[in-house]
Write an enzyme that holds these catalytic residues in place. Structure first.
Site, PDB file in Angstrom:
ATOM      1  CG  HIS A  48      -2.075  -1.440   1.169  1.00  0.00           C
ATOM      2  ND1 HIS A  48      -3.334  -1.551   0.093  1.00  0.00           N
ATOM      3  CD2 HIS A  48      -2.223  -2.183   2.024  1.00  0.00           C
ATOM      4  CE1 HIS A  48      -3.735  -2.411   0.092  1.00  0.00           C
ATOM      5  NE2 HIS A  48      -3.503  -2.491   1.185  1.00  0.00           N
ATOM      6  NE  ARG A  73       1.787  -4.150   4.055  1.00  0.00           N
ATOM      7  CZ  ARG A  73       0.694  -3.470   4.603  1.00  0.00           C
ATOM      8  NH1 ARG A  73      -0.099  -4.601   4.689  1.00  0.00           N
ATOM      9  NH2 ARG A  73       0.575  -2.234   4.120  1.00  0.00           N
TER      10      ARG A  73
END
Length: 259
Positions: A48, A73
């Site tokens: 994100h 991530r």
């Protein structure tokens, strides 16, 4: 060479609590500053955040040179990138939306060498950053010294967390409270600090602790971070780079505006 006792893996396995900043803004300077300001680790978010592969690779080196632990991530299901980032020197990979044993097994396959997985050889940059001169030495320690954490953030993952944790080669789990809140409410709300999510987080931490694996979590408030520590989480994200900047600006400008 990084001393074995000082690796992120060994610090967490020894029960030490590690606070990680959450990096969403691309570029290596801010992650380095966050480490020099006191964070022990920085998690570089490709799912994100604004990071791409190049910015994560640059940031990994910056974090290491500042004395911190680089974590990444990856996007959902992008386990090939997970393997590449380990080659670039990431000390841990967080994989989102691990909802089943099959997901966890596929993730482990890409981040662990045989026989645990099928990770391909090519860790030149990781060896440079860790000060490891011989490939054999890296091979013998890599699976233990690089971590794979599967994110528990769906109803299915919560219901099968014990089975997911039983996957050989998965080093632990990481709670995503926002998505878990959305899942548990069937899309009705996003309340990562809500009691339903916090209770679920406690069950996840307990499940990891029972089998001697790492429990991590993203925290949105200081209260959440303290509660996570009390639950037994040892890898705790608090807070994001954008939140840190906003808080710093407010701390500087609010007194000035008040005269």
């Amino acid at each position: 060479m990084i001393e074995p006792a000082m690796t992120l893996a060994n610090r967490l396995r020894a029960g030490e609590t590690i606070a990680t900043a959450w990096s969403t803004l691309a570029g290596p300077v801010l992650p380095e500053v966050l480490v020099r300001a006191g964070y022990q680790a920085v998690t570089l978010d490709m799912q994100h955040g604004m990071h791409d592969f190049a910015s994560v690779v640059q940031s990994i080196a910056a974090v290491v040179h500042a004395g911190g632990h680089p974590v990444a991530r990856v996007p959902v299901g992008d386990y090939a990138t997970a393997s590449r980032l380990l080659d670039a020197g990431a000390q841990a990979i967080i994989a989102p939306m691990i909802g089943s044993v099959e997901d966890a097994t596929a993730f482990v396959s890409q981040i662990k060498y045989p026989p645990a997985g099928t990770r391909s050889w090519g860790p030149g940059r990781a060896m440079e950053l860790q000060g490891v001169a011989e490939g054999q030495a890296y091979l013998m320690s890599a699976d233990a010294e690089t971590l794979g954490l599967g994110m528990i953030e769906t109803r299915a993952a919560l219901e099968t967390v014990d089975d997911i944790l039983a996957v050989d080669g998965l080093d632990g789990v990481f709670v995503g409270p926002a998505d878990l809140s959305i899942a548990l409410s069937d899309g009705a709300r996003c309340e990562p600090s809500g009691e339903e999510v916090q209770q679920a987080a406690g069950r996840i931490a307990a499940a990891a602790i029972r089998v001697g694996k790492i429990a991590g979590i993203y925290c949105n408030t200081l209260k959440d971070a303290r509660r996570a520590r009390d639950m037994g989480f040892t890898f705790i994200s608090w807070a994001s780079d954008q939140a840190i900047i906003r808080a710093g600006v407010s701390a500087l400008l609010d007194p000035f505006a008040e005269g």
